[in-house]
Design an enzyme around this catalytic site. Structure first.
Site, PDB file in Angstrom:
ATOM      1  N   SER A 116      -1.808   3.995  -1.347  1.00 61.27           N
ATOM      2  CA  SER A 116      -0.417   4.400  -1.566  1.00 61.27           C
ATOM      3  C   SER A 116      -0.112   4.254  -3.044  1.00 61.27           C
ATOM      4  O   SER A 116      -0.803   3.515  -3.760  1.00 61.27           O
ATOM      5  CB  SER A 116       0.502   3.456  -0.770  1.00 61.27           C
ATOM      6  OG  SER A 116       1.834   3.535  -1.226  1.00 61.27           O
ATOM      7  N   TYR A 160       3.623  -4.835   2.200  1.00 55.96           N
ATOM      8  CA  TYR A 160       2.994  -3.514   2.033  1.00 55.96           C
ATOM      9  C   TYR A 160       2.354  -3.398   0.652  1.00 55.96           C
ATOM     10  O   TYR A 160       1.212  -2.952   0.511  1.00 55.96           O
ATOM     11  CB  TYR A 160       4.060  -2.439   2.236  1.00 55.96           C
ATOM     12  CG  TYR A 160       3.533  -1.019   2.330  1.00 55.96           C
ATOM     13  CD1 TYR A 160       3.049  -0.523   3.537  1.00 55.96           C
ATOM     14  CD2 TYR A 160       3.553  -0.172   1.229  1.00 55.96           C
ATOM     15  CE1 TYR A 160       2.586   0.791   3.637  1.00 55.96           C
ATOM     16  CE2 TYR A 160       3.094   1.135   1.311  1.00 55.96           C
ATOM     17  CZ  TYR A 160       2.619   1.613   2.526  1.00 55.96           C
ATOM     18  OH  TYR A 160       2.160   2.915   2.613  1.00 55.96           O
TER      19      TYR A 160
HETATM   20  P1  NAD Z   1       2.419   7.465  10.746  1.00 51.84           P
HETATM   21  O1  NAD Z   1       3.323   6.410  11.272  1.00 51.84           O
HETATM   22  O2  NAD Z   1       2.736   8.898  10.981  1.00 51.84           O
HETATM   23  O3  NAD Z   1       0.949   7.201  11.230  1.00 51.84           O
HETATM   24  C1  NAD Z   1       0.409   5.903  11.332  1.00 51.84           C
HETATM   25  C2  NAD Z   1      -0.756   5.959  12.282  1.00 51.84           C
HETATM   26  O4  NAD Z   1      -1.289   4.628  12.403  1.00 51.84           O
HETATM   27  C3  NAD Z   1      -0.346   6.402  13.695  1.00 51.84           C
HETATM   28  O5  NAD Z   1      -1.397   7.157  14.268  1.00 51.84           O
HETATM   29  C4  NAD Z   1      -0.205   5.064  14.427  1.00 51.84           C
HETATM   30  O6  NAD Z   1      -0.359   5.160  15.829  1.00 51.84           O
HETATM   31  C5  NAD Z   1      -1.347   4.306  13.772  1.00 51.84           C
HETATM   32  N1  NAD Z   1      -1.254   2.864  13.952  1.00 51.84           N
HETATM   33  C6  NAD Z   1      -0.235   2.033  13.642  1.00 51.84           C
HETATM   34  N2  NAD Z   1      -0.544   0.771  14.003  1.00 51.84           N
HETATM   35  C7  NAD Z   1      -1.784   0.827  14.548  1.00 51.84           C
HETATM   36  C8  NAD Z   1      -2.642  -0.144  15.112  1.00 51.84           C
HETATM   37  N3  NAD Z   1      -2.304  -1.446  15.207  1.00 51.84           N
HETATM   38  N4  NAD Z   1      -3.837   0.259  15.601  1.00 51.84           N
HETATM   39  C9  NAD Z   1      -4.206   1.575  15.542  1.00 51.84           C
HETATM   40  N5  NAD Z   1      -3.432   2.526  15.014  1.00 51.84           N
HETATM   41  C10 NAD Z   1      -2.232   2.146  14.516  1.00 51.84           C
HETATM   42  O7  NAD Z   1       2.322   7.172   9.173  1.00 51.84           O
HETATM   43  P2  NAD Z   1       1.680   7.944   7.936  1.00 51.84           P
HETATM   44  O8  NAD Z   1       2.736   8.113   6.944  1.00 51.84           O
HETATM   45  O9  NAD Z   1       0.867   9.114   8.364  1.00 51.84           O
HETATM   46  O10 NAD Z   1       0.742   6.782   7.377  1.00 51.84           O
HETATM   47  C11 NAD Z   1      -0.656   6.841   7.352  1.00 51.84           C
HETATM   48  C12 NAD Z   1      -1.157   6.002   6.187  1.00 51.84           C
HETATM   49  O11 NAD Z   1      -0.674   6.585   4.966  1.00 51.84           O
HETATM   50  C13 NAD Z   1      -0.695   4.560   6.194  1.00 51.84           C
HETATM   51  O12 NAD Z   1      -1.751   3.722   5.804  1.00 51.84           O
HETATM   52  C14 NAD Z   1       0.410   4.545   5.160  1.00 51.84           C
HETATM   53  O13 NAD Z   1       0.588   3.282   4.594  1.00 51.84           O
HETATM   54  C15 NAD Z   1      -0.118   5.549   4.177  1.00 51.84           C
HETATM   55  N6  NAD Z   1       0.878   6.144   3.280  1.00 51.84           N
HETATM   56  C16 NAD Z   1       1.925   6.855   3.773  1.00 51.84           C
HETATM   57  C17 NAD Z   1       2.831   7.406   2.892  1.00 51.84           C
HETATM   58  C18 NAD Z   1       3.999   8.197   3.347  1.00 51.84           C
HETATM   59  O14 NAD Z   1       4.871   8.485   2.528  1.00 51.84           O
HETATM   60  N7  NAD Z   1       4.059   8.597   4.595  1.00 51.84           N
HETATM   61  C19 NAD Z   1       2.688   7.218   1.513  1.00 51.84           C
HETATM   62  C20 NAD Z   1       1.606   6.488   1.056  1.00 51.84           C
HETATM   63  C21 NAD Z   1       0.705   5.962   1.948  1.00 51.84           C
END
Ligand code: NAD
Length: 260
Positions: free
Chosen positions: A142, A155
């Site tokens: 991130s 985080y």
């Molecule tokens: P999201 O909530 O859409 O997806 C998260 C995924 O992780 C889902 O499939 C959920 O079921 C799974 N998950 C959560 N807890 C879990 C567990 N204990 N065991 C197995 N699976 C689990 O979120 P996203 O935005 O797609 O995030 C994905 C990654 O991207 C994360 O690591 C997040 O920190 C990172 N990220 C997101 C953003 C953003 O702006 N959305 C920015 C930077 C980084």
């Protein structure tokens, strides 16, 4: 490009992980989906990947909070598909609160999913990658692996840790044909972002529109959300031969956020 390879993408039932899994399948990789969600919807997603891209897709509900389940997920993928060629550590959770009010159980959970699960998955997948002399490990970090924001102590700590883990493992695996990188998106429009809006409204006393404009996109000079397909396209590139000399990198895709 990836025919015959198998990609395990944690947290791929929604958002960025699902986009990465679909993009890798489009390149011919078999994919293992993981994460939580509605069982019927996940079954439909899995079947659609198989039908659309003529690959095998399997789903595991393994909980990334539990080290034994992380390790077992890698082992079961190897048993079913013969290998984990591409490991995408993507599962992530968020909790927003001032540090003095940050619940310790939320801290532990966040570190377990966002930082320790990648370690356990890497630890389990590396022997096979080394033996085959080829592998790709991609960690979804991130912008918060490079800079901080208030109220996100766990985080920011976890994502900085993930960037460090990426560098250390990249050095260890460099002689073995295995690259290890992290992708560091700014704000991507996914359920994870949408769900943190109410907590941020509460923590900062702002309206929904103010949170989007003044908090989420305040730091992103392009004033636009990153898309999940853009992140997925970078993951596909990192799996290509053209990217074989990119390792230990923390690749920003954040609309200029961390250039400031
Ligand atoms: P999201 O909530 O859409 O997806 C998260 C995924 O992780 C889902 O499939 C959920 O079921 C799974 N998950 C959560 N807890 C879990 C567990 N204990 N065991 C197995 N699976 C689990 O979120 P996203 O935005 O797609 O995030 C994905 C990654 O991207 C994360 O690591 C997040 O920190 C990172 N990220 C997101 C953003 C953003 O702006 N959305 C920015 C930077 C980084």
């Amino acid at each position: 490009m990836l025919q015959g390879k198998t990609a395990l993408v944690t947290g791929s039932t929604s958002g960025i992980g699902l986009a990465i899994a679909r993009a890798l399948a489009k390149q011919g990789a078999n994919v293992v989906l993981n994460g939580f969600g509605d069982a019927q919807e996940i079954a439909r997603t899995r079947a659609a990947i198989e039908a659309e891209f003529s690959v095998r897709a399997w789903y595991s509900p393994a909980d990334m909070m539990k080290p034994d389940e992380v390790t077992a997920l890698v082992q079961e993928t190897e048993e079913r598909f013969g290998a984990v060629d591409i490991l995408v550590n993507n599962a992530g959770i968020q909790h927003v609160a001032p540090v003095e009010a940050f619940p310790p159980d939320k801290w532990d959970a966040l570190l377990a999913v966002n930082l320790s699960a990648p370690f356990h998955a890497i630890r389990a997948a590396v022997p096979g990658m080394k033996a085959r002399g080829w592998g790709r490990i991609i960690n979804t970090a991130s912008a918060h692996s490079r800079v901080a924001s208030p109220f996100k102590s766990a985080y920011v700590a976890a994502k900085h840790g993930l960037a460090g883990l990426t560098k250390a493992v990249a050095l260890e695996l460099a002689p073995h044909g295995v690259t290890v990188n992290c992708i560091s998106p700014g704000y991507v429009w996914t359920p994870l972002v949408e769900q943190q809006i109410p907590d941020t409204m509460k923590a900062r006393g702002l309206s929904r529109d103010e949170v989007i404009r003044d908090v989420l996109l305040a730091a992103q000079p392009t004033k636009a959300f990153v898309t999940v397909d853009q992140v997925a396209a970078l993951a596909v590139f990192l799996c290509s031969d053209a990217a074989s000399q990119i390792t230990g990198a923390n690749l920003a895709m954040d609309g200029g956020w961390t250039a400031q």
